[in-house]
Motif scaffolding. Structure first.
Motif, short mmCIF file in Angstrom:
data_model
loop_
_atom_site.label_atom_id
_atom_site.label_comp_id
_atom_site.label_asym_id
_atom_site.label_seq_id
_atom_site.Cartn_x
_atom_site.Cartn_y
_atom_site.Cartn_z
N TRP A 254 15.27 -12.72 3.41
CA TRP A 254 16.52 -11.95 3.45
C TRP A 254 16.88 -11.78 4.92
CZ3 TRP A 254 19.57 -10.62 -0.52
CH2 TRP A 254 20.55 -9.66 -0.32
N PRO A 255 18.09 -12.14 5.33
CA PRO A 255 18.40 -12.24 6.76
C PRO A 255 18.71 -10.94 7.49
CG PRO A 255 20.31 -12.86 5.47
CD PRO A 255 19.18 -12.61 4.49
N THR A 256 18.88 -9.84 6.75
CA THR A 256 19.34 -8.62 7.42
C THR A 256 18.38 -7.46 7.24
OG1 THR A 256 20.65 -7.98 5.48
CG2 THR A 256 21.78 -9.27 7.18
N ILE A 257 18.57 -6.47 8.09
CA ILE A 257 17.80 -5.22 8.06
C ILE A 257 18.84 -4.12 7.96
CG2 ILE A 257 16.32 -3.74 9.50
CD1 ILE A 257 15.32 -6.47 10.74
N PRO A 258 18.65 -3.11 7.14
CA PRO A 258 17.40 -2.64 6.53
C PRO A 258 17.01 -3.43 5.27
CG PRO A 258 19.20 -1.22 5.87
CD PRO A 258 19.78 -2.20 6.87
N GLN A 259 15.73 -3.25 4.93
CA GLN A 259 15.19 -3.81 3.70
C GLN A 259 14.35 -2.74 3.01
OE1 GLN A 259 13.13 -7.53 4.15
NE2 GLN A 259 14.76 -8.42 5.42
N LEU A 260 14.60 -2.56 1.72
CA LEU A 260 13.91 -1.55 0.94
C LEU A 260 12.97 -2.22 -0.06
CD1 LEU A 260 13.60 1.50 0.21
CD2 LEU A 260 15.40 1.12 -1.50
N TYR A 261 11.74 -1.72 -0.11
CA TYR A 261 10.73 -2.20 -1.05
C TYR A 261 10.23 -1.03 -1.89
CZ TYR A 261 10.59 -6.43 1.72
OH TYR A 261 10.94 -7.59 2.37
N VAL A 262 10.08 -1.25 -3.19
CA VAL A 262 9.55 -0.23 -4.09
C VAL A 262 8.43 -0.86 -4.90
CG1 VAL A 262 10.06 1.28 -6.04
CG2 VAL A 262 11.77 0.97 -4.23
N LYS A 263 7.24 -0.26 -4.80
CA LYS A 263 6.05 -0.74 -5.53
C LYS A 263 5.85 -2.25 -5.30
CE LYS A 263 4.98 3.09 -7.93
NZ LYS A 263 3.75 3.63 -8.38
N GLY A 264 6.02 -2.67 -4.05
CA GLY A 264 5.79 -4.07 -3.70
C GLY A 264 6.94 -5.00 -3.98
N THR B 3 0.81 -1.23 0.00
CA THR B 3 0.00 0.00 0.00
C THR B 3 0.84 1.27 0.00
OG1 THR B 3 -0.24 -0.01 2.41
CG2 THR B 3 -1.98 -1.10 1.13
N ASN B 4 2.15 1.14 0.03
CA ASN B 4 3.05 2.29 -0.02
C ASN B 4 4.02 2.11 -1.19
OD1 ASN B 4 2.45 3.76 2.65
ND2 ASN B 4 2.75 1.65 3.30
N ASP B 5 4.29 3.19 -1.91
CA ASP B 5 5.19 3.09 -3.06
C ASP B 5 6.61 2.71 -2.65
OD1 ASP B 5 3.18 3.67 -4.83
OD2 ASP B 5 3.77 5.75 -5.13
N VAL B 6 7.10 3.31 -1.58
CA VAL B 6 8.46 3.03 -1.12
C VAL B 6 8.41 2.81 0.40
CG1 VAL B 6 10.86 3.83 -1.02
CG2 VAL B 6 9.40 4.51 -2.94
N VAL B 7 8.90 1.65 0.83
CA VAL B 7 8.89 1.30 2.25
C VAL B 7 10.28 0.84 2.66
CG1 VAL B 7 7.86 -0.13 4.05
CG2 VAL B 7 6.51 0.49 2.05
N LEU B 8 10.74 1.37 3.78
CA LEU B 8 12.02 0.97 4.34
C LEU B 8 11.80 0.38 5.73
CD1 LEU B 8 15.13 0.89 4.25
CD2 LEU B 8 15.11 3.21 5.22
N PHE B 9 12.15 -0.88 5.88
CA PHE B 9 12.16 -1.51 7.19
C PHE B 9 13.57 -1.32 7.71
CE2 PHE B 9 8.59 -3.42 5.15
CZ PHE B 9 7.67 -3.61 6.17
N MET B 10 13.69 -0.64 8.85
CA MET B 10 15.00 -0.21 9.34
C MET B 10 15.07 -0.28 10.86
SD MET B 10 14.65 3.95 8.92
CE MET B 10 16.20 4.29 9.77
N LEU C 288 14.07 3.58 -9.83
CA LEU C 288 13.00 4.36 -9.21
C LEU C 288 12.18 5.10 -10.26
CD1 LEU C 288 14.98 5.65 -6.13
CD2 LEU C 288 13.06 4.04 -6.06
N LYS C 289 12.86 5.69 -11.24
CA LYS C 289 12.15 6.40 -12.31
C LYS C 289 11.27 5.44 -13.10
CE LYS C 289 15.25 10.29 -13.18
NZ LYS C 289 16.19 10.88 -14.13
N GLU C 290 11.79 4.24 -13.40
CA GLU C 290 11.00 3.24 -14.13
C GLU C 290 9.75 2.85 -13.36
OE1 GLU C 290 13.55 -0.12 -14.91
OE2 GLU C 290 14.92 1.09 -16.09
N LYS C 291 9.85 2.86 -12.04
CA LYS C 291 8.72 2.50 -11.18
C LYS C 291 7.76 3.68 -10.96
CE LYS C 291 9.72 -1.82 -10.14
NZ LYS C 291 8.80 -2.92 -10.43
N GLY C 292 8.11 4.84 -11.51
CA GLY C 292 7.25 6.00 -11.38
C GLY C 292 7.40 6.75 -10.08
N ILE C 293 8.53 6.59 -9.42
CA ILE C 293 8.78 7.27 -8.15
C ILE C 293 9.41 8.64 -8.44
CG2 ILE C 293 10.01 7.16 -5.94
CD1 ILE C 293 7.85 4.95 -6.35
#
Length: 112
Positions: free
Chosen positions: A70-80, A16-23, A102-107
């Protein structure tokens, strides 16, 4: 073992978010060097993103690792889509690949 409610919460945040960072920590006060690097890259590019502080919720901290395999944090997600952790994001940024992705994903990006 991660419960389904945690996986569902992570999945909802990612989808539900275009860009999400788990940190570890927050963008204004990262609690680890790797999280800090990813925040700096995103801020430099002017990317708007949602962050999740895994230190505030142990279920999310463990669940995100199961969610992405993926065993480590941070983790970045773009458009799912899982992009990667600190090393991958840093390498993509340095090569210019992250900006293109990011541009290709429309961010929207800053003109930095």
């Amino acid at each position: 073992m991660t419960d389904q409610a945690t996986i569902d919460a992570i999945d909802n945040a990612v989808k539900t978010n275009d860009v999400v960072l788990f940190m570890k920590g927050t963008p204004t006060f990262p609690q680890c060097g790797f999280s800090s690097v990813v925040v700096q890259v995103l801020d430099y590019l002017g990317v708007e993103y949602v962050s999740n502080n895994v230190l505030e919720n142990m279920a999310i901290r463990e669940g995100i690792k199961a969610y992405s395999s993926w065993p480590t944090i941070p983790q970045l997600y773009v458009k799912g889509e899982f992009v990667g952790g600190c090393d991958i994001v840093k390498e993509m940024f340095e090569s210019g690949e992250l900006r293109d992705f990011l541009k290709e994903k429309g961010i929207e990006l800053a003109d930095a």
